[in-house]
Design an enzyme around this catalytic site. Structure first.
Site, PDB file in Angstrom:
ATOM      1  N   SER A  50     -20.272  20.038  17.784  1.00 41.45           N
ATOM      2  CA  SER A  50     -20.647  18.630  17.634  1.00 41.45           C
ATOM      3  C   SER A  50     -19.468  17.710  17.938  1.00 41.45           C
ATOM      4  O   SER A  50     -18.302  18.135  17.938  1.00 41.45           O
ATOM      5  CB  SER A  50     -21.139  18.358  16.216  1.00 41.45           C
ATOM      6  OG  SER A  50     -20.057  18.395  15.297  1.00 41.45           O
ATOM      7  N   ASP A  84     -23.175  19.032  20.847  1.00 41.26           N
ATOM      8  CA  ASP A  84     -24.186  18.468  19.958  1.00 41.26           C
ATOM      9  C   ASP A  84     -23.817  17.076  19.433  1.00 41.26           C
ATOM     10  O   ASP A  84     -22.650  16.779  19.198  1.00 41.26           O
ATOM     11  CB  ASP A  84     -24.381  19.417  18.772  1.00 41.26           C
ATOM     12  CG  ASP A  84     -25.691  19.202  18.051  1.00 41.26           C
ATOM     13  OD1 ASP A  84     -26.698  18.898  18.710  1.00 41.26           O
ATOM     14  OD2 ASP A  84     -25.709  19.346  16.808  1.00 41.26           O
ATOM     15  N   GLU A 136     -32.777  12.530  20.332  1.00 41.71           N
ATOM     16  CA  GLU A 136     -33.418  12.456  19.011  1.00 41.71           C
ATOM     17  C   GLU A 136     -34.208  11.163  18.873  1.00 41.71           C
ATOM     18  O   GLU A 136     -33.746  10.086  19.250  1.00 41.71           O
ATOM     19  CB  GLU A 136     -32.358  12.538  17.912  1.00 41.71           C
ATOM     20  CG  GLU A 136     -32.927  12.511  16.490  1.00 41.71           C
ATOM     21  CD  GLU A 136     -31.856  12.680  15.420  1.00 41.71           C
ATOM     22  OE1 GLU A 136     -31.951  12.002  14.390  1.00 41.71           O
ATOM     23  OE2 GLU A 136     -30.919  13.492  15.631  1.00 41.71           O
ATOM     24  N   HIS A 211     -33.554  19.569  13.500  1.00 43.13           N
ATOM     25  CA  HIS A 211     -32.198  19.414  12.969  1.00 43.13           C
ATOM     26  C   HIS A 211     -32.257  19.550  11.440  1.00 43.13           C
ATOM     27  O   HIS A 211     -33.290  19.359  10.824  1.00 43.13           O
ATOM     28  CB  HIS A 211     -31.634  18.045  13.338  1.00 43.13           C
ATOM     29  CG  HIS A 211     -31.222  17.934  14.766  1.00 43.13           C
ATOM     30  ND1 HIS A 211     -30.106  17.232  15.167  1.00 43.13           N
ATOM     31  CD2 HIS A 211     -31.764  18.436  15.911  1.00 43.13           C
ATOM     32  CE1 HIS A 211     -29.984  17.305  16.487  1.00 43.13           C
ATOM     33  NE2 HIS A 211     -30.983  18.023  16.957  1.00 43.13           N
ATOM     34  N   GLY A 212     -31.117  19.893  10.837  1.00 46.98           N
ATOM     35  CA  GLY A 212     -31.069  19.998   9.385  1.00 46.98           C
ATOM     36  C   GLY A 212     -31.797  21.205   8.842  1.00 46.98           C
ATOM     37  O   GLY A 212     -32.313  21.183   7.717  1.00 46.98           O
ATOM     38  N   VAL A 234     -28.792  25.010  12.863  1.00 45.40           N
ATOM     39  CA  VAL A 234     -28.253  25.423  11.559  1.00 45.40           C
ATOM     40  C   VAL A 234     -26.746  25.168  11.538  1.00 45.40           C
ATOM     41  O   VAL A 234     -26.024  25.642  12.418  1.00 45.40           O
ATOM     42  CB  VAL A 234     -28.519  26.924  11.298  1.00 45.40           C
ATOM     43  CG1 VAL A 234     -27.932  27.343   9.952  1.00 45.40           C
ATOM     44  CG2 VAL A 234     -30.014  27.228  11.357  1.00 45.40           C
TER      45      VAL A 234
END
Length: 283
Positions: A50, A84, A136, A211-212, A234
């Site tokens: 990320s 990411d 997103e 996500h999450g 993850v």
């Protein structure tokens, strides 16, 4: 094994109506654990770095990208490299040069029209470099210290009609959607909206991304994949395993100063977590 492209792994999973897991890399031990867990489970996986992880490494992408790539190439499991939650234009431009096959461009905090415009521009630039791109729509929440959002609050979850328009107007290759999960959850208590997942799957022609997923129980993940979710992200679950193992080791032996002594069990704990998620997602 040579790196596999993210698009190839996601497309294969979507064609077979199964999921593909993507795990966050922060340190070399994370990358090694993901590769070991994938080998243990006999499954492909995606290593993702990320923008926040890049900031942790002083804003320099090359070293952590090279390390993750080297680990992936040495593995017997099919592994891809993904960048990411990218906001920075400079980081977006660097992705292809550093061996990434894909990027998640994150304009989700912008108003809808601005999100569409920024994402469409990112898609154009990424496709020119041969990069697969995810974006997103909706508000997953929980990143950068934000509190988890109420999944039932107005405007939080992704609307199927808006998602269809967004995909058409941006040209993204995959869409991360808000269906009840949140980033940075340390307890697996999230309840997903499976009807919404199915509606989104029918509304958009590209793979859906969750996500999450660290906060989502195993059975909820299985149901989400069955309803049409493909890429399962993850991150926090690996950090929970890592930190728990380090804490347990140092509590038992507080005089230890050699980091290899506690990083080895931490890496092993993450590998076990990776293998567990992969078995769940592919069940």
């Amino acid at each position: 094994m040579p790196l596999v492209s993210t698009g190839e792994l996601v497309s294969a999973a979507a064609a077979e109506s199964r999921g593909i897991a993507a795990f966050n890399v922060i340190t070399l031990e994370h990358a090694e654990a993901i590769a070991a867990g994938a080998e243990r489970a006999g499954a492909p996986a995606i290593l993702q770095i990320s923008e926040n992880a890049v900031k942790f490494h002083g804003g320099k992408l090359a070293a952590i990208a090279a390390a993750a790539s080297a680990v992936a190439r040495a593995s017997t499991a099919p592994l891809a490299l993904h960048l990411d939650h990218v906001v920075s234009a400079d980081l977006l431009r660097a992705a292809a040069d550093e061996g990434f096959s894909s990027v998640m461009f994150d304009a989700s905090k912008l108003p809808y029209d601005e999100n569409v415009k920024a994402t469409a521009d990112a898609v154009r630039r990424c496709h020119e470099r041969g990069l697969w791109i995810e974006a997103e729509l909706g508000k997953v929440g929980g990143k950068d210290g934000e509190p988890p959002l109420d999944a039932h609050a107005p405007g939080v979850r992704t609307a199927p009609s808006e998602a269809a328009a967004y995909v058409a107007d941006t040209g993204v290759d995959a869409l991360a959607v808000a269906v009840g999960s949140s980033h940075a959850m340390t307890r697996r208590t999230a309840s997903l909206d499976h009807t919404l997942i199915a509606d989104l799957r029918h509304a958009v022609p590209v793979p859906l991304v969750l996500h999450g997923s660290s906060g989502v129980p195993d059975e909820e993940i299985r149901r989400a994949v069955a309803a049409g979710m493909v890429k399962i992200n993850v991150g926090t679950a690996l950090n929970t395993a890592f930190t728990g193992a380090v804490r347990a080791f140092l509590e038992a032996d507080p005089s230890t100063v050699d980091p290899r002594k506690y990083l080895a069990p931490a890496r092993e704990a993450m590998a076990g977590t990776v293998a567990g998620f992969l078995r769940t997602i592919r069940a």
